[in-house]
Design an enzyme around this catalytic site. Structure first.
Site, PDB file in Angstrom:
ATOM      1  N   CYS A  35       0.437   4.476   6.004  1.00 35.79           N
ATOM      2  CA  CYS A  35       1.257   5.116   7.039  1.00 35.79           C
ATOM      3  C   CYS A  35       0.587   4.809   8.409  1.00 35.79           C
ATOM      4  CB  CYS A  35       1.637   6.375   7.107  1.00 35.79           C
ATOM      5  SG  CYS A  35       0.157   7.409   7.485  1.00 35.79           S
ATOM      6  N   UNK A  38       0.589  10.246  11.706  1.00 36.28           N
ATOM      7  CA  UNK A  38      -0.171  11.451  11.756  1.00 36.28           C
ATOM      8  C   UNK A  38      -1.013  11.488  10.402  1.00 36.28           C
TER       9      UNK A  38
END
Length: 151
Positions: A35, A38
């Site tokens: 990803c 975060u």
């Protein structure tokens, strides 16, 4: 006391990836799937590898997949998956060491050229080169076969 020490060291032993040469025959390239948000920010070592080291490696690319845990996906010449290695628990140095063991070429700077001998690394050579050279080689005929005897 020994069971306590063994229990403490067991996770680090399990998380260490060992290169299986038989399983990885035909290794030609890899991609890091992770990803971009975060979740990666919580893994400082992996984020440093993704942002600073991936551009230095030849035949290693990055693929953003929302919500994905960081994984190194090892591929052959036909982009078929050979293995997946989780990177979440590894340090930047461990990831770089693993790529070196697998035979990936690391450039000094992202804009540097890859030397000819490392063009196909981690693969030793291209399976397509022999096909191209044999298909491109013209058939030769003997000069005696091409002469006309009736002239």
């Amino acid at each position: 006391m020994w069971p306590l020490i063994f229990t403490a060291l067991l996770p680090s032993v399990i998380l260490t990836y060992e290169v299986n040469i038989e399983k990885l025959s035909g290794l030609a390239r890899a991609r890091v799937e992770t990803c971009g948000g975060u979740q990666l920010n919580r893994m400082r070592e992996v984020k440093a590898f993704v942002t600073q080291d991936i551009p230095l490696y030849h035949n290693l690319v990055m693929k953003h997949i929302p919500g994905a845990d960081p994984e190194l996906v090892l591929l052959n010449h036909y982009y078929e998956e050979l293995d997946r290695i989780p990177l979440s628990e590894m340090t930047r140095a461990e990831i770089n060491k693993l790529l070196a063991e697998l035979g990936f070429y690391k450039k000094g700077h992202p804009e540097d050229q890859v030397p000819e001998e490392f063009r196909f690394s981690p693969a030793k050579d291209s399976p397509f080169e022999s096909r191209l050279s044999s298909a491109a080689a013209p058939e030769t005929t003997e000069p005696s076969d091409s002469q006309h005897t009736d002239l």
